[in-house]
Design a protein around this motif. Structure first.
Motif, PDB file in Angstrom:
ATOM      1  N   LEU A   1       0.815  -1.214   0.000  1.00  0.00           N
ATOM      2  CA  LEU A   1       0.000   0.000   0.000  1.00  0.00           C
ATOM      3  C   LEU A   1       0.852   1.270   0.000  1.00  0.00           C
ATOM      4  O   LEU A   1       0.349   2.358   0.258  1.00  0.00           O
ATOM      5  CB  LEU A   1      -0.920   0.005   1.226  1.00  0.00           C
ATOM      6  CG  LEU A   1      -1.978  -1.100   1.275  1.00  0.00           C
ATOM      7  CD1 LEU A   1      -2.692  -1.085   2.618  1.00  0.00           C
ATOM      8  CD2 LEU A   1      -2.979  -0.942   0.149  1.00  0.00           C
ATOM      9  N   ALA A   2       2.128   1.133  -0.310  1.00  0.00           N
ATOM     10  CA  ALA A   2       3.032   2.283  -0.268  1.00  0.00           C
ATOM     11  C   ALA A   2       2.595   3.385  -1.240  1.00  0.00           C
ATOM     12  O   ALA A   2       2.835   4.573  -0.992  1.00  0.00           O
ATOM     13  CB  ALA A   2       4.466   1.845  -0.581  1.00  0.00           C
TER      14      ALA A   2
ATOM     15  N   ALA B   1      -1.056   5.078   5.256  1.00  0.00           N
ATOM     16  CA  ALA B   1      -0.996   6.531   5.069  1.00  0.00           C
ATOM     17  C   ALA B   1      -0.087   7.155   6.117  1.00  0.00           C
ATOM     18  O   ALA B   1       0.730   8.047   5.809  1.00  0.00           O
ATOM     19  CB  ALA B   1      -2.402   7.120   5.153  1.00  0.00           C
ATOM     20  N   ARG B   2      -0.202   6.703   7.344  1.00  0.00           N
ATOM     21  CA  ARG B   2       0.654   7.233   8.408  1.00  0.00           C
ATOM     22  C   ARG B   2       2.115   6.859   8.184  1.00  0.00           C
ATOM     23  O   ARG B   2       3.021   7.656   8.411  1.00  0.00           O
ATOM     24  CB  ARG B   2       0.169   6.707   9.757  1.00  0.00           C
ATOM     25  CG  ARG B   2      -1.159   7.328  10.204  1.00  0.00           C
ATOM     26  CD  ARG B   2      -1.731   6.637  11.420  1.00  0.00           C
ATOM     27  NE  ARG B   2      -2.912   7.357  11.940  1.00  0.00           N
ATOM     28  CZ  ARG B   2      -3.791   6.813  12.758  1.00  0.00           C
ATOM     29  NH1 ARG B   2      -3.664   5.550  13.156  1.00  0.00           N
ATOM     30  NH2 ARG B   2      -4.824   7.535  13.181  1.00  0.00           N
ATOM     31  N   LYS B   3       2.337   5.642   7.700  1.00  0.00           N
ATOM     32  CA  LYS B   3       3.706   5.159   7.529  1.00  0.00           C
ATOM     33  C   LYS B   3       4.409   5.819   6.353  1.00  0.00           C
ATOM     34  O   LYS B   3       5.611   6.137   6.437  1.00  0.00           O
ATOM     35  CB  LYS B   3       3.686   3.641   7.327  1.00  0.00           C
ATOM     36  CG  LYS B   3       5.067   3.028   7.116  1.00  0.00           C
ATOM     37  CD  LYS B   3       5.007   1.511   7.032  1.00  0.00           C
ATOM     38  CE  LYS B   3       6.406   0.937   6.836  1.00  0.00           C
ATOM     39  NZ  LYS B   3       6.388  -0.548   6.807  1.00  0.00           N
ATOM     40  N   TYR B   4       3.674   6.031   5.266  1.00  0.00           N
ATOM     41  CA  TYR B   4       4.308   6.509   4.035  1.00  0.00           C
ATOM     42  C   TYR B   4       4.099   8.002   3.768  1.00  0.00           C
ATOM     43  O   TYR B   4       4.336   8.477   2.668  1.00  0.00           O
ATOM     44  CB  TYR B   4       3.818   5.679   2.849  1.00  0.00           C
ATOM     45  CG  TYR B   4       4.255   4.233   2.937  1.00  0.00           C
ATOM     46  CD1 TYR B   4       5.593   3.876   2.769  1.00  0.00           C
ATOM     47  CD2 TYR B   4       3.330   3.221   3.228  1.00  0.00           C
ATOM     48  CE1 TYR B   4       5.998   2.558   2.870  1.00  0.00           C
ATOM     49  CE2 TYR B   4       3.730   1.896   3.324  1.00  0.00           C
ATOM     50  CZ  TYR B   4       5.070   1.569   3.147  1.00  0.00           C
ATOM     51  OH  TYR B   4       5.469   0.256   3.249  1.00  0.00           O
TER      52      TYR B   4
ATOM     53  N   CYS C   1       1.371  10.072   3.892  1.00  0.00           N
ATOM     54  CA  CYS C   1       0.143  10.659   3.359  1.00  0.00           C
ATOM     55  C   CYS C   1      -0.554  11.388   4.506  1.00  0.00           C
ATOM     56  O   CYS C   1      -0.814  10.797   5.553  1.00  0.00           O
ATOM     57  CB  CYS C   1      -0.751   9.558   2.782  1.00  0.00           C
ATOM     58  SG  CYS C   1      -2.332  10.137   2.162  1.00  0.00           S
ATOM     59  N   THR C   2      -0.865  12.653   4.325  1.00  0.00           N
ATOM     60  CA  THR C   2      -1.407  13.445   5.440  1.00  0.00           C
ATOM     61  C   THR C   2      -2.929  13.524   5.459  1.00  0.00           C
ATOM     62  O   THR C   2      -3.515  13.889   6.477  1.00  0.00           O
ATOM     63  CB  THR C   2      -0.847  14.876   5.394  1.00  0.00           C
ATOM     64  OG1 THR C   2      -1.198  15.469   4.134  1.00  0.00           O
ATOM     65  CG2 THR C   2       0.676  14.863   5.545  1.00  0.00           C
ATOM     66  N   VAL C   3      -3.561  13.192   4.321  1.00  0.00           N
ATOM     67  CA  VAL C   3      -5.017  13.287   4.203  1.00  0.00           C
ATOM     68  C   VAL C   3      -5.548  11.975   3.649  1.00  0.00           C
ATOM     69  O   VAL C   3      -4.937  11.369   2.761  1.00  0.00           O
ATOM     70  CB  VAL C   3      -5.421  14.461   3.273  1.00  0.00           C
ATOM     71  CG1 VAL C   3      -6.926  14.475   3.042  1.00  0.00           C
ATOM     72  CG2 VAL C   3      -4.967  15.783   3.861  1.00  0.00           C
ATOM     73  N   LEU C   4      -6.695  11.538   4.177  1.00  0.00           N
ATOM     74  CA  LEU C   4      -7.279  10.286   3.708  1.00  0.00           C
ATOM     75  C   LEU C   4      -8.724  10.520   3.282  1.00  0.00           C
ATOM     76  O   LEU C   4      -9.477  11.237   3.945  1.00  0.00           O
ATOM     77  CB  LEU C   4      -7.239   9.244   4.843  1.00  0.00           C
ATOM     78  CG  LEU C   4      -7.245   7.773   4.423  1.00  0.00           C
ATOM     79  CD1 LEU C   4      -5.996   7.437   3.608  1.00  0.00           C
ATOM     80  CD2 LEU C   4      -7.318   6.867   5.643  1.00  0.00           C
ATOM     81  N   GLU C   5      -9.081   9.889   2.168  1.00  0.00           N
ATOM     82  CA  GLU C   5     -10.471   9.964   1.710  1.00  0.00           C
ATOM     83  C   GLU C   5     -11.298   8.896   2.415  1.00  0.00           C
ATOM     84  O   GLU C   5     -10.811   7.778   2.673  1.00  0.00           O
ATOM     85  CB  GLU C   5     -10.546   9.743   0.198  1.00  0.00           C
ATOM     86  CG  GLU C   5      -9.993  10.884  -0.620  1.00  0.00           C
ATOM     87  CD  GLU C   5     -10.267  10.684  -2.098  1.00  0.00           C
ATOM     88  OE1 GLU C   5     -10.649   9.564  -2.499  1.00  0.00           O
ATOM     89  OE2 GLU C   5     -10.107  11.656  -2.856  1.00  0.00           O
TER      90      GLU C   5
END
Length: 273
Positions: free
Chosen positions: A46-47, A93-96, A98-102
């Protein structure tokens, strides 16, 4: 995609919520405290979420969640939404970076505990990396909440036997549970051992392993038979043919005498010249 969101995701099975997805900073989202998975596994698949999110996660509002599980208030902190399905995507998202999630909001999933737990379990069943004991505990929790194995089977669209088999492995001795988790004990054998009294299970498993080892040894190829012991009648017959065919006697002796005896005979014949 199945590995990332689950082949049996309720988002796919039960239809997507109406309306476009919304988005929010990660700190506004909490992972599901009731997620049946203790370990979210390898997130490297999921990177790419840092560049593109292929599917929104499914969430319920903080209010809807706490109406079901008020004891989890500290676990979700100040989050405005709780992720029901998509916890691996949230972790990725936290690991790679990504600051915003849909996400899409569907508070109907939190109308009761059975519906909520079913959605969380559905997402993981069928995944290759879903730990067998985590699955068993989740199914057992759902059966308890439903009041019966039949109820859990109906919710998960599985047979009662499927539910009962998973609950059965929770009756295994801790040593056997560890072997099952490590892949050293087959699930089918585990179901059988679960019917044995707890204090006898390890011994029963060891006996099964010994029987399997003995069967393998019995079925292994047998070594080719060695030279037959010297046969006097055969050698006598060869002696009668010695004058016209001396090679016949030589071959008979090579075939029927062990190597040490043959060497001793040659030495003796040479010494008697």
């Amino acid at each position: 995609m199945a590995g990332g969101v689950g082949a049996n995701s309720p988002v796919a099975q039960r239809g997507r919520p109406s309306g476009p997805p919304t988005s929010a900073p990660l700190e506004k989202l909490a992972g599901n405290p009731r997620n049946p998975r203790e370990d979210l596994g390898d997130l490297s698949d999921l990177a790419s979420i840092a560049e593109r999110q292929l599917q929104p996660v499914l969430v319920v509002t903080r209010k809807a969640y706490l109406e079901l599980f008020p004891e989890d208030a500290e676990l979700i902190g100040d989050a405005k939404w709780v992720v029901v399905t998509g916890n691996r995507r949230l972790a990725a998202a936290r690991k790679y970076g990504c600051t915003v999630l849909e996400f899409v909001i569907k508070d109907d999933v939190a109308k009761d505990k059975v519906t909520f737990l079913t959605a969380a379990i559905d997402e993981n069943i069928g995944r290759r990396d879903f730990d067998v004991l985590e699955e068993a505990r989740a199914v057992d929790q759902l059966a308890t909440e439903c009041g019966s194995a039949d109820g859990a089977a109906a919710q998960l669209k599985r047979s009662k036997g499927w539910v009962s088999q998973r609950r059965a492995v929770l009756q295994l001795h801790p040593e056997l549970q560890a072997a099952l988790r490590a892949g050293e004990l087959a699930f089918r054998a585990a179901r059988s051992l679960a019917r044995v009294p707890l204090e006898e299970q390890v011994a029963a498993w060891q006996a099964q392993q010994e029987r399997a080892a003995n069967k393998t040894n019995d079925e292994s190829p047998k070594p080719a038979p060695g030279p037959k012991p010297a046969s006097a009648p055969r050698i006598a017959k060869a002696l009668r043919r010695f004058e016209p065919e001396p090679a016949v006697l030589a071959q008979a002796l090579r075939d029927y005498l062990p190597a040490p005896m043959l060497a001793a005979l040659v030495e003796e014949l040479h010494g008697s010249r």
